[in-house]
Enzyme design. Structure first.
Site, mmCIF file in Angstrom:
data_model
loop_
_atom_site.group_PDB
_atom_site.id
_atom_site.type_symbol
_atom_site.label_atom_id
_atom_site.label_comp_id
_atom_site.label_asym_id
_atom_site.label_seq_id
_atom_site.Cartn_x
_atom_site.Cartn_y
_atom_site.Cartn_z
ATOM 1 N N ARG A 124 12.252 -34.341 -15.625
ATOM 2 C CA ARG A 124 13.107 -35.175 -14.759
ATOM 3 C C ARG A 124 14.540 -34.663 -14.626
ATOM 4 O O ARG A 124 15.452 -35.390 -14.272
ATOM 5 C CB ARG A 124 13.128 -36.638 -15.226
ATOM 6 N N LYS A 146 22.265 -26.602 -3.563
ATOM 7 C CA LYS A 146 20.999 -26.681 -2.817
ATOM 8 C C LYS A 146 19.971 -25.804 -3.514
ATOM 9 O O LYS A 146 20.246 -24.655 -3.867
ATOM 10 C CB LYS A 146 21.190 -26.157 -1.381
ATOM 11 N N GLU A 188 27.745 -12.802 5.050
ATOM 12 C CA GLU A 188 28.226 -14.151 4.689
ATOM 13 C C GLU A 188 29.742 -14.147 4.500
ATOM 14 O O GLU A 188 30.418 -15.106 4.864
ATOM 15 C CB GLU A 188 27.535 -14.655 3.413
ATOM 16 N N LYS A 230 33.778 -22.085 0.479
ATOM 17 C CA LYS A 230 32.526 -22.839 0.309
ATOM 18 C C LYS A 230 32.758 -24.046 -0.597
ATOM 19 O O LYS A 230 32.285 -25.150 -0.315
ATOM 20 C CB LYS A 230 31.411 -21.939 -0.247
ATOM 21 N N GLU A 240 25.327 -31.903 3.266
ATOM 22 C CA GLU A 240 25.191 -31.278 4.583
ATOM 23 C C GLU A 240 25.044 -32.294 5.702
ATOM 24 O O GLU A 240 24.128 -32.244 6.507
ATOM 25 C CB GLU A 240 23.987 -30.317 4.588
ATOM 26 N N ARG A 244 29.718 -29.608 6.356
ATOM 27 C CA ARG A 244 29.006 -28.483 5.777
ATOM 28 C C ARG A 244 28.219 -27.693 6.829
ATOM 29 O O ARG A 244 27.870 -26.540 6.619
ATOM 30 C CB ARG A 244 28.081 -29.002 4.658
ATOM 31 N N HIS A 251 23.890 -18.827 11.923
ATOM 32 C CA HIS A 251 22.576 -18.961 11.292
ATOM 33 C C HIS A 251 21.528 -19.562 12.218
ATOM 34 O O HIS A 251 20.337 -19.501 11.915
ATOM 35 C CB HIS A 251 22.677 -19.783 9.999
ATOM 36 N N HIS A 255 18.461 -17.450 11.979
ATOM 37 C CA HIS A 255 17.201 -17.908 11.377
ATOM 38 C C HIS A 255 16.031 -17.712 12.333
ATOM 39 O O HIS A 255 14.918 -17.381 11.903
ATOM 40 C CB HIS A 255 17.290 -19.393 10.998
ATOM 41 N N HIS A 267 18.201 -10.644 6.288
ATOM 42 C CA HIS A 267 18.984 -11.851 6.545
ATOM 43 C C HIS A 267 20.368 -11.476 7.107
ATOM 44 O O HIS A 267 20.836 -12.056 8.089
ATOM 45 C CB HIS A 267 19.129 -12.634 5.232
HETATM 46 N N1 LIG Z 1 20.728 -22.491 -1.971
HETATM 47 C C1 LIG Z 1 21.495 -22.058 -0.997
HETATM 48 O O1 LIG Z 1 22.508 -22.692 -0.656
HETATM 49 C C2 LIG Z 1 21.156 -20.767 -0.327
HETATM 50 C C3 LIG Z 1 22.066 -20.194 0.587
HETATM 51 C C4 LIG Z 1 21.731 -18.978 1.152
HETATM 52 C C5 LIG Z 1 20.551 -18.335 0.816
HETATM 53 N N2 LIG Z 1 19.680 -18.903 -0.063
HETATM 54 C C6 LIG Z 1 18.432 -18.242 -0.456
HETATM 55 O O2 LIG Z 1 18.760 -17.032 -1.110
HETATM 56 C C7 LIG Z 1 17.643 -16.152 -1.017
HETATM 57 C C8 LIG Z 1 18.119 -14.739 -0.782
HETATM 58 O O3 LIG Z 1 18.931 -14.350 -1.873
HETATM 59 P P1 LIG Z 1 19.351 -12.830 -2.119
HETATM 60 O O4 LIG Z 1 19.730 -12.231 -0.818
HETATM 61 O O5 LIG Z 1 20.310 -12.821 -3.223
HETATM 62 O O6 LIG Z 1 17.966 -12.145 -2.501
HETATM 63 P P2 LIG Z 1 17.195 -11.923 -3.898
HETATM 64 O O7 LIG Z 1 17.481 -12.961 -4.873
HETATM 65 O O8 LIG Z 1 15.768 -11.656 -3.540
HETATM 66 O O9 LIG Z 1 17.820 -10.540 -4.402
HETATM 67 C C9 LIG Z 1 17.642 -9.383 -3.619
HETATM 68 C C10 LIG Z 1 17.113 -8.204 -4.438
HETATM 69 O O10 LIG Z 1 18.188 -7.664 -5.192
HETATM 70 C C11 LIG Z 1 17.796 -7.482 -6.551
HETATM 71 N N3 LIG Z 1 19.013 -7.637 -7.338
HETATM 72 C C12 LIG Z 1 19.688 -8.792 -7.578
HETATM 73 N N4 LIG Z 1 20.821 -8.535 -8.221
HETATM 74 C C13 LIG Z 1 20.865 -7.204 -8.433
HETATM 75 C C14 LIG Z 1 21.814 -6.341 -9.026
HETATM 76 N N5 LIG Z 1 22.971 -6.781 -9.498
HETATM 77 N N6 LIG Z 1 21.529 -5.022 -9.077
HETATM 78 C C15 LIG Z 1 20.364 -4.545 -8.531
HETATM 79 N N7 LIG Z 1 19.447 -5.311 -7.927
HETATM 80 C C16 LIG Z 1 19.700 -6.625 -7.871
HETATM 81 C C17 LIG Z 1 16.739 -8.505 -6.783
HETATM 82 O O11 LIG Z 1 15.878 -8.099 -7.829
HETATM 83 C C18 LIG Z 1 16.017 -8.539 -5.433
HETATM 84 O O12 LIG Z 1 15.050 -7.532 -5.373
HETATM 85 C C19 LIG Z 1 16.766 -16.698 0.083
HETATM 86 O O13 LIG Z 1 15.596 -17.214 -0.489
HETATM 87 C C20 LIG Z 1 17.574 -17.813 0.708
HETATM 88 O O14 LIG Z 1 16.778 -18.867 1.191
HETATM 89 C C21 LIG Z 1 19.975 -20.105 -0.648
#
Ligand SMILES: NC(=O)c1ccc[n+]([C@@H]2O[C@H](COP(=O)([O-])OP(=O)(O)OC[C@H]3O[C@@H](n4cnc5c(N)ncnc54)[C@H](O)[C@@H]3O)[C@@H](O)[C@H]2O)c1
Length: 364
Positions: A124, A146, A188, A230, A240, A244, A251, A255, A267
Site C-alpha cells: 500500500r 508521476k 526537454e 519543473k 496536471e 502543468r 509533446h 507523441h 522521443h
Molecule cells: N514520469 C514522468 O513524469 C515522465 C516524464 C517523461 C518521460 N517519462 C518516461 O521516461 C521514459 C524514458 O526515459 P529515458 O529516456 O531516461 O529512457 P531509459 O530509462 O530507457 O534510459 C535510456 C537508456 O539509457 C541507459 N542509461 C541510463 N543511464 C545511463 C548512464 N548514465 N550511462 C549509460 N547508459 C545509461 C539505460 O540503460 C537505457 O538503455 C519513458 O518511459 C517515458 O514514458 C516519464
C-alpha cells in the site's frame, strides 16, 4: 552543489528536495541515510545502469552501515510492464522488504516510472528516492511524482502519483550516456527554455559548444535551471490540471509521431519536431513573430535534433494519432501555443486543415 525545494501547494502538502552536483555518489548515500525513513533500501536499476553504477551505490550505502540490496530488470521501454511489476514485487518479498523499506530508483525514466509505480502500490505504498542517470530523467521524469507502466493498448495507461522522498542527481552519470539518449534529454531542456524564455533560452543558444562537450559546470547550470522550472510548475499544479499542461509543449505532435513510428523514432526527435510544429502553428494562428520559430528551429538543429518529418510518415496518420492521444479531453486536442518564447498558453480545438498545412511544411 545546488538544492531546489519542491513544495507542493495543492493536493498534498509534501516537501522534498532536489540535490544536483558533480561526482556526488557518496553525498547521495549520506542524504539517503540522513533522511532516516527506512531500515532497508532496495535499489532498482535496469541491467545496463546496474552494471555501471549499481554496485557503487550499494557499496556507498553499505559503507554507511545501511542495509541495502540491488535488483535489476532488462533495460528498455518493454520493461515498463505489469509482468515487471509482478517479478520485481516477488524479488522484494524474497529480500524481506516490508513497510519499513524504501526503494531507490537508479536510472532513466523507465526505471523511475517503474520503481515509482511499484513503490506506490507495494504494501500500500512505501517511499521512493529518485536517483536519475539520464539527462531526460534528471530534468524531467524524476520530478513531479508521476509514475506509470504501459499496457498493450498504449503507453503509461496504468499509473499513480507518488512523490519521491528526494531527487538526487549526479551529473557525472551523464559521462557514460549514449549520444542519442543525451539528445533526448536536450530536447526537454530546450522545451524549458522555450516555455520560460530568458535567461535559459539565450544561455542554451550561446552554450551550444559547451553542451556538445558535456561540460559539467555548464550542464550543472542548465540542469538546475530546468529542474527549477519543473519544480516551480509542479508545486503549483501537482495533478496536471492546468498550469502543468504547459510542460507538454511540443509533446502533442511529438507523441503522435512516436506512436505512429511504433516508438522507433526517438522521443527527443519527435518532441523536437513537435516543438517546431507548435511554434509554426503559433505563427499561423496567433501571430507569433516567425523569427521566434526560427530561433527554436535553429537551436534544435545545431543540437542535432530533428527538424524535418520523413516523407514516409503520412499526415493523415499523424492526425489520426493526435485524435487518439490520451491527453485529449472529449474531442478536444490540447495544444501548447506561444505568443513568443517564454509566453506559452494552452488551447483546444485547432482546425485540422491548419494542423495539416503546418505538418506538410515540416517535410524535408
Ligand atoms: N514520469 C514522468 O513524469 C515522465 C516524464 C517523461 C518521460 N517519462 C518516461 O521516461 C521514459 C524514458 O526515459 P529515458 O529516456 O531516461 O529512457 P531509459 O530509462 O530507457 O534510459 C535510456 C537508456 O539509457 C541507459 N542509461 C541510463 N543511464 C545511463 C548512464 N548514465 N550511462 C549509460 N547508459 C545509461 C539505460 O540503460 C537505457 O538503455 C519513458 O518511459 C517515458 O514514458 C516519464
Amino acid at each position: 552543489m545546488n538544492q531546489i525545494n519542491v513544495r507542493l501547494q495543492t493536493t498534498e502538502s509534501k516537501h522534498y528536495k532536489i540535490l544536483i552536483g558533480y561526482n556526488i555518489l557518496e553525498t547521495i548515500a549520506k542524504n539517503i541515510r540522513d533522511a532516516q525513513i527506512a531500515g532497508h533500501y532496495i535499489i532498482i536499476a535496469d541491467d545496463c545502469v546496474a552494471r555501471l553504477y549499481g554496485s557503487k551505490l550499494t557499496r556507498a550505502l553499505c559503507d554507511l552501515d545501511l542495509n541495502a540490496h540491488l535488483i535489476d530488470f532488462p533495460a528498455g521501454e518493454k520493461s515498463k510492464s505489469f509482468e515487471s511489476v509482478v517479478r520485481l514485487s516477488k524479488m522484494l518479498i524474497e529480500l524481506g522488504a516490508d513497510r519499513k523499506s524504501a526503494l531507490i530508483a537508479l536510472g532513466g525514466g523507465v526505471t523511475g516510472d517503474l520503481a515509482g509505480f511499484l513503490a506506490s502500490i507495494y504494501m500500500r505504498g512505501i517511499p521512493v528516492f529518485q536517483v536519475p542517470t539520464t539527462l531526460m530523467a534528471q530534468v524531467d521524469s524524476s520530478i513531479g511524482g508521476k509514475t506509470g507502466i504501459n499496457l498493450p493498448g498504449g503507453k503509461n495507461l496504468l499509473g499513480t502519483f507518488h512523490q519521491p522522498e528526494m531527487v538526487l542527481t549526479d551529473i557525472k552519470f551523464l559521462e557514460t550516456l549514449p549520444d542519442n539518449e543525451y539528445r533526448n534529454g536536450l530536447a526537454e531542456v530546450v522545451k524549458y527554455g522555450v516555455i520560460r524564455g530568458e535567461p535559459l533560452f539565450g544561455k542554451l543558444e550561446k552554450g551550444v559548444g559547451l553542451i556538445q562537450d558535456r561540460n559539467s559546470s555548464f550542464l550543472d547550470e542548465i540542469i538546475t535551471a530546468s529542474c527549477r522550472i519543473k519544480a516551480d510548475i509542479v508545486s503549483q499544479d501537482d495533478r496536471e490540471k492546468d498550469l502543468r499542461r504547459i510542460l507538454n509543449f511540443g509533446h502533442t505532435i511529438g507523441h503522435a509521431l512516436e506512436a505512429i513510428s511504433g516508438y522507433t523514432i526517438s522521443h527527443g526527435a519527435c518532441v523536437s519536431l513537435g516543438m517546431i510544429g507548435a511554434a509554426r502553428l503559433s505563427e499561423r494562428l496567433y501571430g507569433m513573430d516567425p523569427e521566434e520559430g526560427n530561433r527554436i528551429e535553429e537551436l534544435l538543429n545545431v543540437l542535432g535534433l530533428k527538424n524535418r518529418i520523413a516523407s514516409e510518415v503520412s499526415t493523415n496518420d499523424i492526425l489520426s494519432a493526435l485524435r487518439r492521444d490520451k491527453k485529449k479531453e472529449g474531442d478536444n486536442i490540447n495544444f501548447v501555443m506561444l505568443r513568443k518564447i517564454g509566453q506559452p498558453f494552452v488551447v483546444g480545438g485547432l482546425d485540422d486543415q491548419v494542423i495539416r498545412e503546418t505538418i506538410d511544411d515540416l517535410r524535408g
